[in-house]
Write an enzyme that holds these catalytic residues in place. Structure first.
Site, mmCIF file in Angstrom:
data_model
loop_
_atom_site.group_PDB
_atom_site.id
_atom_site.type_symbol
_atom_site.label_atom_id
_atom_site.label_comp_id
_atom_site.label_asym_id
_atom_site.label_seq_id
_atom_site.Cartn_x
_atom_site.Cartn_y
_atom_site.Cartn_z
ATOM 1 N N GLY A 107 0.350 6.758 -12.168
ATOM 2 C CA GLY A 107 -1.060 7.164 -12.230
ATOM 3 C C GLY A 107 -2.037 6.016 -12.056
ATOM 4 N N SER A 131 -3.893 1.512 -6.909
ATOM 5 C CA SER A 131 -5.091 0.749 -6.542
ATOM 6 C C SER A 131 -6.006 0.573 -7.748
ATOM 7 C CB SER A 131 -5.856 1.482 -5.439
ATOM 8 O OG SER A 131 -5.024 1.690 -4.328
ATOM 9 N N TRP A 191 7.378 1.384 -8.390
ATOM 10 C CA TRP A 191 7.211 0.507 -7.207
ATOM 11 C C TRP A 191 7.297 -0.962 -7.610
ATOM 12 C CZ3 TRP A 191 7.747 4.560 -4.529
ATOM 13 C CH2 TRP A 191 6.908 5.660 -4.641
ATOM 14 N N ILE A 192 8.186 -1.293 -8.534
ATOM 15 C CA ILE A 192 8.283 -2.681 -9.005
ATOM 16 C C ILE A 192 9.385 -3.409 -8.231
ATOM 17 C CG2 ILE A 192 8.570 -4.187 -11.018
ATOM 18 C CD1 ILE A 192 6.084 -2.189 -11.025
ATOM 19 N N GLN A 206 6.316 -2.417 21.766
ATOM 20 C CA GLN A 206 5.943 -1.764 23.019
ATOM 21 C C GLN A 206 6.426 -2.567 24.227
ATOM 22 O OE1 GLN A 206 4.679 1.141 22.762
ATOM 23 N NE2 GLN A 206 4.257 1.592 24.907
ATOM 24 N N GLY A 225 10.183 -2.356 24.815
ATOM 25 C CA GLY A 225 10.766 -1.077 25.199
ATOM 26 C C GLY A 225 11.842 -0.631 24.222
ATOM 27 N N GLU A 240 -0.101 -5.301 -3.429
ATOM 28 C CA GLU A 240 -1.054 -6.342 -3.880
ATOM 29 C C GLU A 240 -2.483 -6.022 -3.414
ATOM 30 O OE1 GLU A 240 0.198 -10.445 -3.930
ATOM 31 O OE2 GLU A 240 2.296 -9.826 -3.906
ATOM 32 N N SER A 264 -5.410 -2.414 2.073
ATOM 33 C CA SER A 264 -6.488 -2.989 2.905
ATOM 34 C C SER A 264 -7.864 -2.494 2.456
ATOM 35 C CB SER A 264 -6.255 -2.621 4.372
ATOM 36 O OG SER A 264 -5.107 -3.302 4.846
ATOM 37 N N GLU A 265 -7.948 -1.225 2.079
ATOM 38 C CA GLU A 265 -9.241 -0.678 1.644
ATOM 39 C C GLU A 265 -9.705 -1.348 0.358
ATOM 40 O OE1 GLU A 265 -6.535 0.958 2.431
ATOM 41 O OE2 GLU A 265 -7.015 2.379 4.021
HETATM 42 C C1 FAD Z 1 7.195 -2.398 -0.902
HETATM 43 C C2 FAD Z 1 6.305 -2.332 -2.110
HETATM 44 C C3 FAD Z 1 6.484 -3.255 -3.127
HETATM 45 C C4 FAD Z 1 5.683 -3.190 -4.290
HETATM 46 N N1 FAD Z 1 5.911 -4.090 -5.311
HETATM 47 C C5 FAD Z 1 5.172 -4.000 -6.449
HETATM 48 C C6 FAD Z 1 5.431 -4.888 -7.549
HETATM 49 O O1 FAD Z 1 6.298 -5.761 -7.482
HETATM 50 N N2 FAD Z 1 4.702 -4.742 -8.683
HETATM 51 C C7 FAD Z 1 3.728 -3.808 -8.810
HETATM 52 O O2 FAD Z 1 3.110 -3.732 -9.860
HETATM 53 N N3 FAD Z 1 3.458 -2.938 -7.783
HETATM 54 C C8 FAD Z 1 4.142 -3.026 -6.615
HETATM 55 N N4 FAD Z 1 3.904 -2.158 -5.565
HETATM 56 C C9 FAD Z 1 2.919 -1.103 -5.745
HETATM 57 C C10 FAD Z 1 1.626 -1.385 -4.995
HETATM 58 O O3 FAD Z 1 0.934 -2.443 -5.597
HETATM 59 C C11 FAD Z 1 0.813 -0.091 -4.947
HETATM 60 O O4 FAD Z 1 1.513 0.794 -4.095
HETATM 61 C C12 FAD Z 1 -0.605 -0.312 -4.441
HETATM 62 O O5 FAD Z 1 -1.370 -0.979 -5.405
HETATM 63 C C13 FAD Z 1 -1.305 1.002 -4.063
HETATM 64 O O6 FAD Z 1 -1.170 1.932 -5.090
HETATM 65 P P1 FAD Z 1 -0.650 3.429 -4.758
HETATM 66 O O7 FAD Z 1 0.598 3.291 -3.942
HETATM 67 O O8 FAD Z 1 -0.565 4.164 -6.028
HETATM 68 O O9 FAD Z 1 -1.735 4.046 -3.826
HETATM 69 P P2 FAD Z 1 -3.129 4.735 -4.278
HETATM 70 O O10 FAD Z 1 -3.803 3.903 -5.299
HETATM 71 O O11 FAD Z 1 -2.861 6.164 -4.589
HETATM 72 O O12 FAD Z 1 -3.943 4.629 -2.927
HETATM 73 C C14 FAD Z 1 -3.513 5.333 -1.748
HETATM 74 C C15 FAD Z 1 -4.455 5.003 -0.636
HETATM 75 O O13 FAD Z 1 -5.778 5.436 -0.968
HETATM 76 C C16 FAD Z 1 -6.724 4.584 -0.382
HETATM 77 N N5 FAD Z 1 -7.539 3.953 -1.435
HETATM 78 C C17 FAD Z 1 -7.165 3.640 -2.693
HETATM 79 N N6 FAD Z 1 -8.167 3.034 -3.359
HETATM 80 C C18 FAD Z 1 -9.194 2.959 -2.504
HETATM 81 C C19 FAD Z 1 -10.516 2.451 -2.588
HETATM 82 N N7 FAD Z 1 -10.964 1.849 -3.718
HETATM 83 N N8 FAD Z 1 -11.318 2.554 -1.511
HETATM 84 C C20 FAD Z 1 -10.876 3.139 -0.375
HETATM 85 N N9 FAD Z 1 -9.635 3.641 -0.232
HETATM 86 C C21 FAD Z 1 -8.813 3.553 -1.278
HETATM 87 C C22 FAD Z 1 -5.924 3.519 0.391
HETATM 88 O O14 FAD Z 1 -5.739 3.923 1.715
HETATM 89 C C23 FAD Z 1 -4.610 3.510 -0.336
HETATM 90 O O15 FAD Z 1 -3.547 2.999 0.444
HETATM 91 C C24 FAD Z 1 4.682 -2.213 -4.405
HETATM 92 C C25 FAD Z 1 4.495 -1.308 -3.345
HETATM 93 C C26 FAD Z 1 5.289 -1.354 -2.214
HETATM 94 C C27 FAD Z 1 5.056 -0.363 -1.113
#
Ligand code: FAD
Length: 378
Positions: free
Chosen positions: A121, A124, A149-150, A327, A330, A354, A357-358
């Site tokens: 929950g 971001s 996702w750790i 691309q 091929g 981490e 991009s947003e």
């Molecule tokens: C390969 C991998 C390794 C990871 N390793 C770790 C780790 O070691 N430790 C750890 O704690 N976490 C880790 N993560 C988790 C990662 O930090 C989160 O996935 C990330 O912070 C985004 O959270 P979410 O996936 O819940 O996406 P959400 O918070 O649900 O966001 C989904 C999308 O909504 C949009 N969005 C969200 N907020 C905003 C905003 N403010 N403005 C505009 N658009 C927005 C973006 O497009 C975003 O991608 C890892 C993730 C991956 C994929």
């Protein structure tokens, strides 16, 4: 030395790292199991002195290590980076006892570290995290909740865990804890992901922690997390630049020898101009990464903005460069085991973790408005 021009020693060190990655680390990475911690690979990173260097040097050195290793062995790059991410809070905020117990083992590769901030929950919006640290009636707390996702979970030996000590206080009610993996009540499971590195979920069932396990100060853990990310974000950019460079190198080699239309692909101007564009964008990203890392090392005031810019530009650039490389190669690029098939899977996640991009754009905008002088606002 300005960030945009590496000194001869740094350039030579990067070349040496690329060779070590190809000759000493690549063979160990190939023997590893995707999705699992590769301890022989970590041990070799330790033997080469690279894990110890995580704590002995600054942000620019970290970036040079990540960029150079990524060019020849992303698995080694990620193993190194995750040791740094998980252990940096201990290095920067740990008590002497915590540092003495864990940092030598992180540096020799015998203790695997992980950084546990995200929850189902709270991604971001990390300040919304809800893993509860409830007082146990004595000096300590019980941790209850879930992290997901750790990276390195559930195989890590210790976790930097961010938990809520003050309900309803947002970012101001979070405490960082150093939690050894063998604490009672702590279990985990692996998650299969597109990107090949180990990642999992953690379940905390009244896991006991005490005052000795706190990293930094109670209720000040969010600053521990953000400080760690300010250091690591430019280096995620460096990882991306390394992948982009590997994709570019492969594309130059391929397009100069692939025959088509009575010549080679490079003879087609649309092809050679795309290769030029890949090089242009990769170099621009590299310079921004070096500049952000140098700003961190110099203690500049605008580190959060520059770290966000570097991570954003470099990860988006690497996606463009790797996709263009696919691309121009091929079909062969999509064959299982091809370098570009691997990079195509690797390059996607850094645009999300981490801070997506947003989220980086949000940080940049916030800093811009916070520092704008009144006359500029008019
Ligand atoms: C390969 C991998 C390794 C990871 N390793 C770790 C780790 O070691 N430790 C750890 O704690 N976490 C880790 N993560 C988790 C990662 O930090 C989160 O996935 C990330 O912070 C985004 O959270 P979410 O996936 O819940 O996406 P959400 O918070 O649900 O966001 C989904 C999308 O909504 C949009 N969005 C969200 N907020 C905003 C905003 N403010 N403005 C505009 N658009 C927005 C973006 O497009 C975003 O991608 C890892 C993730 C991956 C994929």
């Amino acid at each position: 030395m300005p960030a945009f021009s590496l000194g001869p020693e740094q350039t030579a060190w990067c070349a040496e790292l690329r060779t070590l990655a190809a000759e000493r680390l690549r063979p160990l990475a190939d023997k590893g199991e995707p999705g699992h911690v590769n301890r022989p690979l970590l041990a070799e990173l330790a033997r080469l002195g690279l894990l110890a260097r995580l704590f002995a040097s600054g942000a620019l050195d970290l970036c040079l290590m990540r960029e150079s290793l990524a060019q020849a062995c992303t698995e080694a790059e990620t193993a190194l980076a995750l040791q740094g991410l998980g252990a940096h809070p201990v290095h920067a905020h740990g008590s002497p006892a915590q540092r003495e117990r864990w940092l030598p083992r992180v540096a020799d590769g015998s203790a695997v570290a992980a950084f546990a901030l995200s929850e189902p929950g709270a991604g971001s919006d990390a300040a919304a995290l809800s893993l509860a640290a409830e007082p146990d009636g004595g000096e300590g707390w019980r941790l209850t909740g879930v992290k997901c996702w750790i990276s390195n979970a559930p195989e890590a030996d210790f976790y930097t865990v961010f938990a809520r000590t003050t309900p309803g206080a947002g970012a101001r009610g979070v405490t960082a804890f150093l939690v050894p993996a063998d604490r009672p009540g702590l279990t985990g499971s692996a998650l299969e992901m597109l990107s090949p590195h180990p990642i999992g979920a953690l379940d905390f069932d009244a896991v006991p922690v005490g005052a000795d396990d706190v990293l930094g100060e109670r209720d000040r853990g969010f600053a521990v997390a953000m400080g760690t990310l300010n250091l690591f974000r430019p280096s995620v950019g460096a990882f991306a630049v390394g992948m982009a460079q590997a994709a570019l190198d492969a594309t130059v080699a391929h397009t100069r020898r692939r025959e088509a239309f009575h010549g080679t692909l490079r003879d087609l101007q649309t092809v050679s101009h795309q290769v030029a564009e890949m090089a242009l964008r990769t170099e621009a990203a590299r310079l921004m990464v070096y500049a952000a890392a140098t700003a961190y090392d110099e203690g500049a005031a605008d580190v959060p903005k520059r770290a966000a810019m570097a991570k954003l530009l470099a990860t988006e650039t690497a996606q463009f460069v790797v996709d263009t490389a696919v691309q121009l190669h091929g079909a062969r690029a999509l064959r299982r085991g091809h370098l570009l098939e691997h990079l195509y899977r690797e390059v996607r996640a850094p645009r999300i973790y981490e801070g997506a991009s947003e989220v980086q754009r949000g940080i940049i905008a916030k800093e811009l408005y916070a520092t704008a002088r009144p006359e500029e606002a008019r």
